[in-house]
Every structure is written in structure tokens, then in C-alpha cells.
Design a protein around this motif. Structure first.
Motif, short mmCIF file in Angstrom:
data_model
loop_
_atom_site.label_atom_id
_atom_site.label_comp_id
_atom_site.label_asym_id
_atom_site.label_seq_id
_atom_site.Cartn_x
_atom_site.Cartn_y
_atom_site.Cartn_z
N GLU A 1 32.62 41.36 79.45
CA GLU A 1 33.15 42.57 80.10
C GLU A 1 32.49 43.83 79.54
N LYS A 2 32.50 44.89 80.35
CA LYS A 2 31.91 46.16 79.96
C LYS A 2 32.98 47.06 79.35
N VAL A 3 32.61 47.78 78.31
CA VAL A 3 33.52 48.74 77.68
C VAL A 3 32.78 50.06 77.47
N THR A 4 33.53 51.13 77.42
CA THR A 4 32.96 52.45 77.16
C THR A 4 33.22 52.83 75.71
N VAL A 5 32.16 53.16 74.98
CA VAL A 5 32.28 53.49 73.56
C VAL A 5 31.39 54.68 73.23
N GLU A 6 31.63 55.26 72.07
CA GLU A 6 30.77 56.32 71.54
C GLU A 6 29.85 55.69 70.51
N ILE A 7 28.53 55.92 70.65
CA ILE A 7 27.58 55.41 69.66
C ILE A 7 26.90 56.58 68.96
N PRO A 8 26.53 56.43 67.69
CA PRO A 8 25.93 57.53 66.93
C PRO A 8 24.55 57.92 67.48
N LEU B 1 41.81 47.31 70.76
CA LEU B 1 41.71 47.03 72.19
C LEU B 1 41.21 45.61 72.41
N LEU B 2 41.99 44.83 73.14
CA LEU B 2 41.61 43.45 73.45
C LEU B 2 40.41 43.45 74.39
N VAL B 3 39.37 42.68 74.06
CA VAL B 3 38.18 42.60 74.92
C VAL B 3 37.82 41.14 75.15
N LYS B 4 37.05 40.91 76.21
CA LYS B 4 36.60 39.57 76.55
C LYS B 4 35.07 39.56 76.59
N ARG B 5 34.49 38.45 76.25
CA ARG B 5 33.04 38.33 76.30
C ARG B 5 32.57 38.52 77.75
N GLU C 1 41.84 36.40 69.18
CA GLU C 1 41.29 37.29 70.19
C GLU C 1 40.12 38.09 69.63
N LEU C 2 39.37 38.72 70.55
CA LEU C 2 38.34 39.68 70.18
C LEU C 2 38.89 41.07 70.43
N ALA C 3 38.58 42.01 69.53
CA ALA C 3 39.13 43.35 69.68
C ALA C 3 38.17 44.41 69.14
N LEU C 4 38.31 45.62 69.69
CA LEU C 4 37.56 46.79 69.23
C LEU C 4 38.53 47.84 68.73
N ALA D 1 28.66 49.41 77.68
CA ALA D 1 27.89 48.25 77.25
C ALA D 1 28.78 47.01 77.26
N GLU D 2 28.15 45.85 77.21
CA GLU D 2 28.91 44.60 77.14
C GLU D 2 29.64 44.54 75.81
N ALA D 3 30.89 44.12 75.84
CA ALA D 3 31.77 44.20 74.67
C ALA D 3 31.20 43.53 73.43
N THR D 4 30.45 42.46 73.60
CA THR D 4 29.92 41.76 72.43
C THR D 4 28.47 42.14 72.13
N HIS D 5 27.95 43.14 72.84
CA HIS D 5 26.58 43.59 72.58
C HIS D 5 26.52 45.12 72.58
N ILE D 6 27.43 45.73 71.85
CA ILE D 6 27.45 47.19 71.76
C ILE D 6 26.35 47.64 70.79
#
Length: 208
Positions: A96-103, A90-94, A68-71, A126-131
Motif C-alpha cells: 500500500e501507498k502512504v504519505t510521509v515526510e522525508i528529510p 499507523l497500521l500499514v500493509k505491504r 502487524e506492520l506500523a509507522l 511511497a510504498e509502505a515497506t519501501h519508504i
């Protein structure tokens, strides 16, 4: 977006004693959850996982017991030694959008005053595989009174702001006046001298 491949093993023993045994083998107890699936209890190599977590929002491709892919969504460390105690993934799929904190980082120098950065990270979707790895703010030449809000940030392509656009990220303020500091030091010295005079007068009063 950084992607790291890590081999996962199924974890069948639970409790504090079992967790300590896992860590003695240089492995970390991990829980993988998301997408309405049953949580998977895994073990990951401690050193590999520690290196991976040095990258913010690293995408982990699990192999072995889980493909699986995970964050990373929750990391527990020993408060004294700093080693990993437990990690939630967190399990993610290519796609899909996810909410994250970026510096949020700054480049350049302000023209005058002092740069006061209120936020060191910002919430985006952002898209899970392009954060994105982060967002930069160019502060070169900024003057006193200049403000940058979340809505002013130039986010990387594909990322959208989740935080309130009016949230203050940074601003330039006036530097503390040296005169005020000197005045404060002078008051402190005067107070110390006053205490010295009082202390010297005490024996005379006692003699009377």
C-alpha cells in the motif's frame, strides 16, 4: 527501508496514573490504528522504541500482542527530560501507498553567496515497506539567484511528490555586506558617546 521488530504487550489500564506506572517499568503506552479497525492499546519497551524512532519513518514490525506492520505517526515526549510519553502507530500493509515526510539534505558548496534552505523535509508518497530515507540536493557551484523548488528534486525511485511543485526548497542569496555592519556599529558607538555627554552635563545643570 529500515524495519525493526519490537515485542508488544496489551495495555488494559488507562489514565495518567496507569501511564506513569507503565513508564516507570521502562515501557511506553502506544495506540495502533488504521484500516478501519478498532484502535489497539499496547505497551512497547521504552529503550527499543526510542532507538527505533531515531530513524525517520522507521517501519516497526510488532510481535506478541499484535502481529502487524506500523509507522510512527505521533510521538509525545517529556518537554524537559525528553523521554517518550506516548506514541501513535499507523497500521500499514505491504504494497500500500502512504504519505510521509522525508528529510532534504544538501551536498557540496555554493560558488558564492549564502545557501538558504527553506525546507528540511518534503512530503512524498511511497510504498509502505519501501519508504526512502531522504533526498539529496547537490548545491556544488550554485551561484547567487539559483533556486530549487520541490518539483526540481530528484526523488528516489518509487516515490512521488505530494507537496506543491512550486514550493521553494532552497536558494542562494547574497551575503550581508560588511560595510553595512560597520556602519551600524559606528552609529551605535556614536549614540553611546552622545548619551555619555548628556549624562556628564546633568550634574552641572543641577548645580545651577
Amino acid at each position: 527501508m529500515s524495519e525493526v521488530v519490537i515485542n508488544a504487550e496489551t495495555r488494559t489500564q488507562f489514565g495518567k496514573g496507569a501511564a506513569r506506572k507503565i513508564r516507570r517499568e521502562d515501557k511506553v503506552p502506544v495506540v495502533l490504528y488504521g484500516h478501519g479497525t478498532e484502535p489497539q492499546h499496547l505497551m512497547l519497551p521504552g529503550h527499543e522504541l526510542l532507538l527505533a524512532l531515531r530513524t525517520p519513518n522507521v517501519l516497526i514490525r510488532l510481535k506478541g500482542a499484535a502481529d502487524e506492520l506500523a509507522l510512527p505517526k505521533g510521538v509525545q515526549r517529556d518537554p524537559i527530560k525528553g523521554f517518550l510519553e506516548h506514541v501513535d502507530l499507523l497500521l500499514v500493509k505491504r504494497g500500500e501507498k502512504v504519505t510521509v515526510e522525508i528529510p532534504v539534505t544538501t551536498v557540496g558548496e555554493v560558488a558564492d553567496g549564502v545557501l538558504d534552505q527553506q525546507l528540511v523535509s518534503i512530503a512524498v508518497e511511497a510504498e509502505a515497506t519501501h519508504i526512502p530515507t531522504g533526498v539529496e540536493v547537490d548545491v556544488e557551484g550554485m551561484e547567487v539567484g539559483t533556486q530549487v523548488t520541490a518539483g526540481d528534486l530528484k526523488l528516489p525511485e518509487g516515490a512521488t511528490l505530494v507537496a506543491d511543485p512550486e514550493t521553494l526548497v532552497l536558494h542562494v542569496t547574497t551575503a550581508a555586506a560588511p560595510v553595512e555592519e560597520e556602519a551600524a556599529e559606528g552609529e551605535g558607538e556614536a549614540a553611546a558617546e552622545g548619551e555619555g555627554e548628556t549624562a556628564e552635563a546633568a550634574p552641572a545643570e543641577a548645580a545651577e
